[in-house]
Design a protein around this motif. Structure first.
Motif, mmCIF file in Angstrom:
data_model
loop_
_atom_site.group_PDB
_atom_site.id
_atom_site.type_symbol
_atom_site.label_atom_id
_atom_site.label_comp_id
_atom_site.label_asym_id
_atom_site.label_seq_id
_atom_site.Cartn_x
_atom_site.Cartn_y
_atom_site.Cartn_z
ATOM 1 N N PHE A 17 76.248 -49.879 37.913
ATOM 2 C CA PHE A 17 75.359 -49.627 39.036
ATOM 3 C C PHE A 17 76.209 -49.584 40.298
ATOM 4 N N SER A 18 75.872 -48.688 41.219
ATOM 5 C CA SER A 18 76.601 -48.635 42.485
ATOM 6 C C SER A 18 75.641 -48.286 43.610
ATOM 7 N N HIS A 19 75.798 -48.969 44.718
ATOM 8 C CA HIS A 19 74.896 -48.809 45.858
ATOM 9 C C HIS A 19 75.696 -48.886 47.155
ATOM 10 N N VAL A 20 75.381 -48.019 48.101
ATOM 11 C CA VAL A 20 75.913 -48.167 49.447
ATOM 12 C C VAL A 20 75.119 -49.272 50.130
ATOM 13 N N VAL A 21 75.816 -50.285 50.629
ATOM 14 C CA VAL A 21 75.153 -51.435 51.267
ATOM 15 C C VAL A 21 75.639 -51.568 52.714
ATOM 16 N N PRO A 22 74.854 -52.222 53.571
ATOM 17 C CA PRO A 22 75.222 -52.319 54.992
ATOM 18 C C PRO A 22 76.540 -53.027 55.250
ATOM 19 N N GLN A 23 76.857 -54.018 54.427
ATOM 20 C CA GLN A 23 78.075 -54.797 54.646
ATOM 21 C C GLN A 23 78.435 -55.534 53.371
ATOM 22 N N LYS A 24 79.627 -56.096 53.350
ATOM 23 C CA LYS A 24 80.036 -56.901 52.212
ATOM 24 C C LYS A 24 79.295 -58.237 52.268
ATOM 25 N N GLY A 25 78.719 -58.646 51.145
ATOM 26 C CA GLY A 25 77.985 -59.911 51.131
ATOM 27 C C GLY A 25 76.508 -59.706 51.400
ATOM 28 N N VAL A 26 75.903 -60.684 52.073
ATOM 29 C CA VAL A 26 74.459 -60.674 52.341
ATOM 30 C C VAL A 26 74.203 -60.084 53.722
ATOM 31 N N ASP A 27 73.398 -59.020 53.782
ATOM 32 C CA ASP A 27 73.071 -58.387 55.058
ATOM 33 C C ASP A 27 71.753 -58.938 55.599
ATOM 34 N N MET A 28 71.442 -58.588 56.823
ATOM 35 C CA MET A 28 70.259 -59.124 57.507
ATOM 36 C C MET A 28 68.960 -58.823 56.756
ATOM 37 N N GLU A 29 68.875 -57.627 56.172
ATOM 38 C CA GLU A 29 67.651 -57.212 55.481
ATOM 39 C C GLU A 29 67.644 -57.601 54.004
ATOM 40 N N HIS A 30 68.701 -58.260 53.548
ATOM 41 C CA HIS A 30 68.828 -58.655 52.137
ATOM 42 C C HIS A 30 68.810 -57.451 51.197
ATOM 43 N N TYR A 31 69.261 -56.285 51.712
ATOM 44 C CA TYR A 31 69.224 -55.070 50.900
ATOM 45 C C TYR A 31 70.115 -55.204 49.664
ATOM 46 N N ALA A 32 71.309 -55.735 49.835
ATOM 47 C CA ALA A 32 72.230 -55.870 48.704
ATOM 48 C C ALA A 32 71.637 -56.753 47.610
ATOM 49 N N VAL A 33 70.968 -57.826 48.023
ATOM 50 C CA VAL A 33 70.323 -58.718 47.050
ATOM 51 C C VAL A 33 69.194 -57.980 46.335
ATOM 52 N N ASP A 34 68.417 -57.199 47.087
ATOM 53 C CA ASP A 34 67.272 -56.480 46.517
ATOM 54 C C ASP A 34 67.711 -55.461 45.464
ATOM 55 N N VAL A 35 68.759 -54.673 45.764
ATOM 56 C CA VAL A 35 69.185 -53.670 44.785
ATOM 57 C C VAL A 35 69.797 -54.342 43.560
ATOM 58 N N LEU A 36 70.457 -55.475 43.762
ATOM 59 C CA LEU A 36 70.999 -56.211 42.618
ATOM 60 C C LEU A 36 69.877 -56.736 41.728
ATOM 61 N N MET A 37 68.774 -57.167 42.338
ATOM 62 C CA MET A 37 67.617 -57.617 41.565
ATOM 63 C C MET A 37 67.026 -56.477 40.736
ATOM 64 N N GLU A 38 66.953 -55.289 41.333
ATOM 65 C CA GLU A 38 66.427 -54.136 40.602
ATOM 66 C C GLU A 38 67.318 -53.799 39.410
ATOM 67 N N ASP A 39 68.624 -53.936 39.578
ATOM 68 C CA ASP A 39 69.550 -53.695 38.473
ATOM 69 C C ASP A 39 69.311 -54.692 37.335
ATOM 70 N N LEU A 40 69.144 -55.951 37.699
ATOM 71 C CA LEU A 40 68.926 -56.988 36.684
ATOM 72 C C LEU A 40 67.595 -56.783 35.963
ATOM 73 N N LYS A 41 66.578 -56.364 36.699
ATOM 74 C CA LYS A 41 65.276 -56.117 36.076
ATOM 75 C C LYS A 41 65.370 -54.952 35.090
ATOM 76 N N TRP A 42 66.131 -53.921 35.477
ATOM 77 C CA TRP A 42 66.276 -52.771 34.570
ATOM 78 C C TRP A 42 66.973 -53.179 33.282
ATOM 79 N N LEU A 43 67.968 -54.046 33.386
ATOM 80 C CA LEU A 43 68.692 -54.499 32.193
ATOM 81 C C LEU A 43 67.785 -55.301 31.261
ATOM 82 N N GLY A 44 66.906 -56.114 31.842
ATOM 83 C CA GLY A 44 65.925 -56.845 31.043
ATOM 84 C C GLY A 44 66.471 -58.003 30.237
ATOM 85 N N TYR A 45 67.645 -58.508 30.577
ATOM 86 C CA TYR A 45 68.221 -59.618 29.822
ATOM 87 C C TYR A 45 67.547 -60.928 30.191
ATOM 88 N N GLN A 46 67.418 -61.815 29.220
ATOM 89 C CA GLN A 46 66.795 -63.117 29.464
ATOM 90 C C GLN A 46 67.804 -64.165 29.907
#
Length: 207
Positions: A17-46
Motif C-alpha cells: 500500500f502507498s499513500h501520499v501523506v501530509p508529513q512524516k508521522g502523525v499529521d493534524m488531520e490524522h490522515y496517515a493513521v486513517d489510510v493505514l486503518m483502511e489498509d488493515l481493514k482490507w487485509l482482514g487479519y485478526q
C-alpha cells in the motif's frame, strides 16, 4: 517539490500500500493513521504486528495506529508493535525492498502518463497522489510470487476480475439506471459520459 509517501507491506500476503501523506508521522488531520486503518481493514487479519524503524515520527504513527486499530477493528484479536534493534538496518530489509518496488512503479507509470498527455506531471499535482495509490494496487493484482499467486489472491482468496486500465485513461462511464443523473435527465439524454480512470475502489469493487 518533494512529497512524503507512506509505504506499507503485509509480510503474510505480500500486499503493498502507498499513500501520499501530509508529513512524516502523525499529521493534524490524522490522515496517515486513517489510510493505514483502511489498509488493515482490507487485509482482514485478526492478529497483526506493526513493525517500523526507530525514527521518532514513525514510532508516533505506529502508536496512534495501534490505538485506532483496537478501537475501530472489532474482530481484531491482537495488535502489537515490533521494532528492529537500534542501528540495525537489516531488520527492515523487507520494507526497503517494498519502497524500491513502489518507487519503480511510480516512475514507470509517471513517465508513461507524461508521454501520453505530452505534459510533465509535478509531484504537487493531485494526479500524483492518485498515481501513488494506483501503483500499489496494480502490484497487488498483477505481480505473482514464487507460489504463482498475486497478493490479492492470497488475501482475498479469489482472482481480481475487473479489467485493468492505464492510469488516467479516458473512458466512457455508463451512468447507473437508478442513479441521480439518469433520473434527472430525459429519455434522450446521454447514458454515458467521459471519465478519467484514477484507480480502483479496494472495498467497493469499482473504478
Amino acid at each position: 517539490m518533494d512529497v512524503t509517501i507512506l509505504v506499507v507491506k503485509a509480510s503474510k500476503g505480500k500486499a503493498l500500500f502507498s499513500h501520499v501523506v501530509p508529513q512524516k508521522g502523525v499529521d493534524m488531520e490524522h490522515y496517515a493513521v486513517d489510510v493505514l486503518m483502511e489498509d488493515l481493514k482490507w487485509l482482514g487479519y485478526q492478529k497483526i504486528s506493526l513493525r517500523s524503524d526507530n525514527e521518532k515520527a514513525i514510532l508516533k504513527l505506529l502508536e496512534h495506529a495501534v490505538t485506532e486499530a483496537r478501537l475501530q477493528i472489532q474482530d481484531m484479536d491482537q495488535v502489537i508493535e515490533e521494532h528492529p534493534n537500534t542501528y540495525d538496518s537489516s531488520g527492515n530489509g523487507e520494507i526497503e525492498v517494498a519502497v524500491k518496488t513502489i518507487t519503480g512503479l511510480i516512475r514507470t507509470n509517471k513517465i508513461d502518463l507524461e508521454k501520453r498527455i505530452g505534459k510533465v506531471v509535478p509531484q504537487s499535482h493531485p494526479l500524483f497522489s492518485w498515481l501513488v495509490e494506483y501503483c500499489a494496487w496494480i502490484h497487488n493484482v498483477r505481480t505473482r510470487g514464487d507460489d504463482g499467486l498475486t497478493a490479492y489472491q492470497r488475501v482475498r482468496l479469489r482472482d481480481f476480475i475487473k479489467r485493468l486500465l492505464p492510469f488516467a485513461e479516458l473512458v466512457l462511464v455508463h451512468l447507473p439506471i437508478k442513479g441521480p443523473e439518469r433520473r434527472e435527465g430525459g429519455a434522450l439524454d446521454p447514458r454515458a459520459k467521459e471519465g478519467i480512470v484514477l484507480g480502483y475502489g479496494t472495498n467497493s469493487h469499482s473504478y
